[in-house]
Design a protein around this motif. Structure first.
Motif, PDB file in Angstrom:
ATOM      1  N   GLY A   1     -25.487 -72.313  82.826  1.00 39.19           N
ATOM      2  CA  GLY A   1     -26.505 -72.660  83.812  1.00 39.19           C
ATOM      3  C   GLY A   1     -25.930 -73.118  85.135  1.00 39.19           C
ATOM      4  N   ALA A   2     -24.605 -73.345  85.200  1.00 39.64           N
ATOM      5  CA  ALA A   2     -23.995 -73.773  86.466  1.00 39.64           C
ATOM      6  C   ALA A   2     -24.027 -72.603  87.433  1.00 39.64           C
ATOM      7  N   GLU A   3     -24.430 -72.879  88.671  1.00 37.43           N
ATOM      8  CA  GLU A   3     -24.596 -71.816  89.648  1.00 37.43           C
ATOM      9  C   GLU A   3     -23.346 -71.584  90.475  1.00 37.43           C
ATOM     10  N   GLU A   4     -22.542 -72.630  90.672  1.00 34.67           N
ATOM     11  CA  GLU A   4     -21.377 -72.509  91.534  1.00 34.67           C
ATOM     12  C   GLU A   4     -20.151 -72.140  90.733  1.00 34.67           C
ATOM     13  N   GLU A   5     -19.242 -71.409  91.385  1.00 34.66           N
ATOM     14  CA  GLU A   5     -17.966 -71.073  90.766  1.00 34.66           C
ATOM     15  C   GLU A   5     -17.099 -72.312  90.664  1.00 34.66           C
ATOM     16  N   PRO A   6     -16.274 -72.438  89.605  1.00 35.47           N
ATOM     17  CA  PRO A   6     -15.369 -73.592  89.500  1.00 35.47           C
ATOM     18  C   PRO A   6     -14.451 -73.645  90.693  1.00 35.47           C
ATOM     19  N   GLU A   7     -14.258 -74.841  91.228  1.00 39.69           N
ATOM     20  CA  GLU A   7     -13.370 -74.970  92.371  1.00 39.69           C
ATOM     21  C   GLU A   7     -11.926 -74.855  91.955  1.00 39.69           C
ATOM     22  N   SER A   8     -11.103 -74.433  92.887  1.00 33.33           N
ATOM     23  CA  SER A   8      -9.684 -74.270  92.603  1.00 33.33           C
ATOM     24  C   SER A   8      -9.028 -75.628  92.419  1.00 33.33           C
ATOM     25  N   VAL A   9      -8.177 -75.730  91.396  1.00 35.08           N
ATOM     26  CA  VAL A   9      -7.477 -76.981  91.129  1.00 35.08           C
ATOM     27  C   VAL A   9      -6.034 -76.831  91.555  1.00 35.08           C
ATOM     28  N   ASP A  10      -5.525 -77.782  92.315  1.00 34.71           N
ATOM     29  CA  ASP A  10      -4.149 -77.755  92.814  1.00 34.71           C
ATOM     30  C   ASP A  10      -3.194 -77.606  91.650  1.00 34.71           C
TER      31      ASP A  10
ATOM     32  N   GLU B   1     -16.514 -63.694  82.674  1.00 37.58           N
ATOM     33  CA  GLU B   1     -16.704 -62.571  83.593  1.00 37.58           C
ATOM     34  C   GLU B   1     -16.638 -61.239  82.855  1.00 37.58           C
ATOM     35  N   GLY B   2     -15.719 -61.145  81.880  1.00 37.17           N
ATOM     36  CA  GLY B   2     -15.595 -59.895  81.134  1.00 37.17           C
ATOM     37  C   GLY B   2     -16.719 -59.676  80.142  1.00 37.17           C
ATOM     38  N   GLY B   3     -17.207 -60.779  79.535  1.00 40.55           N
ATOM     39  CA  GLY B   3     -18.253 -60.656  78.526  1.00 40.55           C
ATOM     40  C   GLY B   3     -19.628 -60.437  79.108  1.00 40.55           C
TER      41      GLY B   3
ATOM     42  N   ALA C   1      -9.048 -73.136  81.439  1.00 43.48           N
ATOM     43  CA  ALA C   1     -10.198 -72.897  82.313  1.00 43.48           C
ATOM     44  C   ALA C   1     -10.146 -71.483  82.877  1.00 43.48           C
ATOM     45  N   ALA C   2      -8.940 -71.012  83.256  1.00 41.61           N
ATOM     46  CA  ALA C   2      -8.789 -69.652  83.775  1.00 41.61           C
ATOM     47  C   ALA C   2      -9.124 -68.630  82.695  1.00 41.61           C
ATOM     48  N   LEU C   3      -8.676 -68.890  81.461  1.00 42.46           N
ATOM     49  CA  LEU C   3      -8.981 -67.990  80.348  1.00 42.46           C
ATOM     50  C   LEU C   3     -10.481 -67.933  80.105  1.00 42.46           C
ATOM     51  N   LEU C   4     -11.119 -69.072  80.143  1.00 42.84           N
ATOM     52  CA  LEU C   4     -12.557 -69.134  79.912  1.00 42.84           C
ATOM     53  C   LEU C   4     -13.316 -68.373  80.996  1.00 42.84           C
TER      54      LEU C   4
ATOM     55  N   VAL D   1     -22.933 -62.024  73.350  1.00 44.64           N
ATOM     56  CA  VAL D   1     -22.946 -63.039  72.296  1.00 44.64           C
ATOM     57  C   VAL D   1     -21.532 -63.523  72.017  1.00 44.64           C
ATOM     58  N   GLU D   2     -20.561 -62.566  72.019  1.00 39.55           N
ATOM     59  CA  GLU D   2     -19.176 -62.955  71.747  1.00 39.55           C
ATOM     60  C   GLU D   2     -18.658 -63.920  72.807  1.00 39.55           C
ATOM     61  N   ALA D   3     -18.973 -63.651  74.071  1.00 41.37           N
ATOM     62  CA  ALA D   3     -18.525 -64.534  75.146  1.00 41.37           C
ATOM     63  C   ALA D   3     -19.155 -65.903  75.026  1.00 41.37           C
ATOM     64  N   GLU D   4     -20.428 -65.940  74.677  1.00 40.66           N
ATOM     65  CA  GLU D   4     -21.107 -67.228  74.535  1.00 40.66           C
ATOM     66  C   GLU D   4     -20.522 -68.026  73.384  1.00 40.66           C
ATOM     67  N   GLU D   5     -20.133 -67.320  72.301  1.00 43.41           N
ATOM     68  CA  GLU D   5     -19.528 -68.027  71.166  1.00 43.41           C
ATOM     69  C   GLU D   5     -18.176 -68.608  71.550  1.00 43.41           C
ATOM     70  N   ARG D   6     -17.386 -67.826  72.312  1.00 40.45           N
ATOM     71  CA  ARG D   6     -16.083 -68.336  72.746  1.00 40.45           C
ATOM     72  C   ARG D   6     -16.264 -69.518  73.691  1.00 40.45           C
ATOM     73  N   THR D   7     -17.268 -69.414  74.567  1.00 44.63           N
ATOM     74  CA  THR D   7     -17.541 -70.506  75.488  1.00 44.63           C
ATOM     75  C   THR D   7     -17.914 -71.768  74.741  1.00 44.63           C
ATOM     76  N   GLY D   8     -18.762 -71.595  73.730  1.00 46.64           N
ATOM     77  CA  GLY D   8     -19.200 -72.761  72.959  1.00 46.64           C
ATOM     78  C   GLY D   8     -18.052 -73.454  72.260  1.00 46.64           C
ATOM     79  N   GLY D   9     -16.993 -72.686  71.925  1.00 48.94           N
ATOM     80  CA  GLY D   9     -15.855 -73.303  71.259  1.00 48.94           C
ATOM     81  C   GLY D   9     -14.849 -73.910  72.217  1.00 48.94           C
ATOM     82  N   LEU D  10     -14.679 -73.279  73.387  1.00 47.04           N
ATOM     83  CA  LEU D  10     -13.656 -73.734  74.320  1.00 47.04           C
ATOM     84  C   LEU D  10     -14.103 -74.913  75.176  1.00 47.04           C
ATOM     85  N   LEU D  11     -15.358 -74.942  75.575  1.00 44.90           N
ATOM     86  CA  LEU D  11     -15.804 -76.019  76.456  1.00 44.90           C
ATOM     87  C   LEU D  11     -15.626 -77.405  75.832  1.00 44.90           C
ATOM     88  N   PRO D  12     -16.013 -77.623  74.573  1.00 45.28           N
ATOM     89  CA  PRO D  12     -15.771 -78.940  73.991  1.00 45.28           C
ATOM     90  C   PRO D  12     -14.293 -79.298  73.914  1.00 45.28           C
ATOM     91  N   GLU D  13     -13.442 -78.290  73.642  1.00 46.83           N
ATOM     92  CA  GLU D  13     -12.001 -78.558  73.572  1.00 46.83           C
ATOM     93  C   GLU D  13     -11.466 -78.954  74.943  1.00 46.83           C
TER      94      GLU D  13
END
Length: 226
Positions: A213-222, A144-146, A136-139, A150-162
């Motif tokens: 499309g998510a507006e909020e930042e991911p919450e911190s996980v313990d 943020e960097g992308g 999740a941190a890598l994603l 298009v490259e970031a969206e492609e990486r996102t599309g591959g990582l989110l299902p995993e």
């Protein structure tokens, strides 16, 4: 590659520590010894553990007092504790163990296969939790960097299902563990199971926040398994 999980073994008798190491060596994880409650608390200051095996009958600071200190610390309060005791004082004694924050309470001599199986569940949950957090941190860094490339969206599309598939596996294991705790430990165990479910739900919310499309930042996980 996920690093080996650390398992803390706490017992004032060296022969008992040797026996635990012999039983748990098959899990191929990092086993850390502590010969007293004070030594255990010191180890917990700097190391992260997947689970703690804690002897109840120890001179000085006993297992109950040690557990109370562990649960008071924000950094360590979510680490699962399995109490080990050579004496069974009946339901009241067992309830005291669960009230002190234990997820399980095992009387000696215990079945090596059962103990190994119980510990392996918490090790697996801990390692999956670590994997999810790292991915999740890598994603997030890639997004943020992308900046929508298009490259970031492609990486996102591959990582989110995993990530979602990994989390689904954790949710399935957590559900099975919750049923086991509810069936064996009564009220305190049910409370522990509910806490575990809340931790998993936090991971799911963090993953959902990464969806397009998510507006909020991911919450911190313990950082600790609970």
């Amino acid at each position: 590659m996920v690093q080996k999980a650390k398992i803390l073994l706490v017992d004032d008798r060296p022969e008992n520590l040797l026996a635990l190491e012999a039983i748990l060596s098959a899990l191929d994880q990092t086993l850390v010894r502590a010969s007293s409650g004070e030594e255990a608390l010191k180890a917990l200051l700097t190391e992260d553990f997947a689970v703690i095996l804690l002897d109840v009958q120890m001179p000085g600071m006993d297992g109950f007092e040690t557990a109370a200190h562990i649960k008071r610390r924000e950094r360590t309060r979510d680490i699962p504790i399995i109490f080990l005791t050579a004496i069974n004082h009946g339901p009241h004694h067992t309830f005291r163990g669960y009230a002190a924050g234990a997820v399980d309470y095992i009387s000696k001599p215990f079945d090596p296969w059962v103990l190994r199986a119980k510990v392996s569940v918490f090790v697996d949950l801990h390692k999956k939790n670590v994997q999810l957090r790292e991915q999740a941190a890598l994603l997030r860094r890639e997004l943020e960097g992308g900046q929508g490339s298009v490259e970031a969206e492609e990486r996102t599309g591959g990582l989110l299902p995993e990530l979602s598939a990994r989390l689904a596996a954790v949710e399935e294991q957590a559900e099975a563990l919750s049923k086991e705790l509810a069936g064996s430990g009564g009220g305190p165990a049910v409370s522990t199971a509910a806490h575990l479910e809340r931790k998993i739900a936090g991971l799911r919310r963090a993953l959902d926040a990464l969806q397009p499309g998510a507006e909020e930042e991911p919450e911190s996980v313990d950082s600790h398994q609970g």
